[in-house]
Write a protein that holds these residues in place. Sequence first.
Motif, PDB file in Angstrom:
ATOM      1  N   GLU A 119      17.946  58.748 -17.912  1.00 31.68           N
ATOM      2  CA  GLU A 119      18.534  58.155 -16.707  1.00 31.68           C
ATOM      3  C   GLU A 119      19.713  58.985 -16.225  1.00 31.68           C
ATOM      4  O   GLU A 119      19.930  59.124 -15.024  1.00 31.68           O
ATOM      5  N   GLU A 120      20.460  59.565 -17.152  1.00 30.39           N
ATOM      6  CA  GLU A 120      21.598  60.421 -16.770  1.00 30.39           C
ATOM      7  C   GLU A 120      21.117  61.643 -15.983  1.00 30.39           C
ATOM      8  O   GLU A 120      21.734  62.037 -14.995  1.00 30.39           O
ATOM      9  N   VAL A 121      20.003  62.218 -16.412  1.00 28.76           N
ATOM     10  CA  VAL A 121      19.445  63.368 -15.713  1.00 28.76           C
ATOM     11  C   VAL A 121      19.048  62.959 -14.298  1.00 28.76           C
ATOM     12  O   VAL A 121      19.387  63.626 -13.314  1.00 28.76           O
ATOM     13  N   ARG A 122      18.319  61.842 -14.191  1.00 30.29           N
ATOM     14  CA  ARG A 122      17.900  61.358 -12.872  1.00 30.29           C
ATOM     15  C   ARG A 122      19.123  61.115 -11.991  1.00 30.29           C
ATOM     16  O   ARG A 122      19.151  61.495 -10.822  1.00 30.29           O
ATOM     17  N   ASP A 123      20.156  60.500 -12.568  1.00 30.67           N
ATOM     18  CA  ASP A 123      21.369  60.214 -11.796  1.00 30.67           C
ATOM     19  C   ASP A 123      22.088  61.491 -11.378  1.00 30.67           C
ATOM     20  O   ASP A 123      22.664  61.556 -10.289  1.00 30.67           O
ATOM     21  N   THR A 124      22.060  62.519 -12.225  1.00 27.27           N
ATOM     22  CA  THR A 124      22.676  63.797 -11.866  1.00 27.27           C
ATOM     23  C   THR A 124      21.949  64.424 -10.683  1.00 27.27           C
ATOM     24  O   THR A 124      22.570  64.915  -9.746  1.00 27.27           O
ATOM     25  N   PHE A 125      20.619  64.368 -10.719  1.00 29.28           N
ATOM     26  CA  PHE A 125      19.848  64.869  -9.579  1.00 29.28           C
ATOM     27  C   PHE A 125      20.174  64.074  -8.318  1.00 29.28           C
ATOM     28  O   PHE A 125      20.343  64.643  -7.239  1.00 29.28           O
ATOM     29  N   ALA A 126      20.252  62.764  -8.451  1.00 31.55           N
ATOM     30  CA  ALA A 126      20.547  61.929  -7.282  1.00 31.55           C
ATOM     31  C   ALA A 126      21.928  62.260  -6.714  1.00 31.55           C
ATOM     32  O   ALA A 126      22.107  62.325  -5.496  1.00 31.55           O
ATOM     33  N   ARG A 127      22.905  62.491  -7.588  1.00 31.63           N
ATOM     34  CA  ARG A 127      24.245  62.871  -7.127  1.00 31.63           C
ATOM     35  C   ARG A 127      24.210  64.226  -6.434  1.00 31.63           C
ATOM     36  O   ARG A 127      24.899  64.455  -5.438  1.00 31.63           O
ATOM     37  N   ALA A 128      23.402  65.151  -6.960  1.00 32.42           N
ATOM     38  CA  ALA A 128      23.276  66.471  -6.327  1.00 32.42           C
ATOM     39  C   ALA A 128      22.660  66.333  -4.940  1.00 32.42           C
ATOM     40  O   ALA A 128      23.127  66.961  -3.985  1.00 32.42           O
ATOM     41  N   VAL A 129      21.645  65.504  -4.813  1.00 31.55           N
ATOM     42  CA  VAL A 129      21.014  65.284  -3.503  1.00 31.55           C
ATOM     43  C   VAL A 129      22.033  64.721  -2.529  1.00 31.55           C
ATOM     44  O   VAL A 129      22.144  65.182  -1.388  1.00 31.55           O
TER      45      VAL A 129
END
Length: 160
Positions: A119-129
Motif C-alpha cells: 500500500e505504501e508503494v501504491r500511495d507513493t505512486f499516487a503522491r507522484a501523480v
Amino acid sequence: NDALIAEIKVQLPPELQKQREISSLFVGIADNVANLNSRGEDYLARNHIDEAAAEFKSALKINRNDSHALAGYAETLRQKGNLEEAAKFFERSLKYNPTNRFALEHYADLLRVTDKYTEEVRDTFARAVTAIENDDPNAATKPENRFIWLGLAEAAHALR
C-alpha cells in the motif's frame, strides 16, 4: 554602496545588527547548498554519477536534511545499483519534503523496478501523480511520465 551599508550598520541597534548578520550567514549557507545541488543535477543529467554524488554529499555535509540533496544522492545510489540504500535516502528526502517531485518520481520508479508492491508503494505512486499533475495539468499526455501511471496501475493491480 559600501558607504551606505556602513551608514545603515551604524543606525541599527546592536541586537538587530546581530540578527542581520545571522540572517546573512543563513542565506549564504542556503545559497551554497543550492549551488551544490545544481551542480549535482547537472552532473546527473550528463550521467557523471560519481561527480554528482560528490556534490550532493557536500551539500549534505552543510545541511543533512536538505530534501533536494537527499533525493539527488539517492538517485546516484539508485543508478549505481544500491537500491536499498537509495530507498532510505528517498524516504528521508520525502520526510523533509513530502511533495518533492524528483524524489517522488524516482523513488516510485525504484519501487516499481523492485516489484515490492505494498500500500505504501501504491500511495507513493499516487503522491507522484498528484505532484506531477499539480505542476502540469497536461502531464498525463507526456511520454516521460508514463512510468508513474504504469507503476500506479501495477501497484493497484497487485494489491487487488
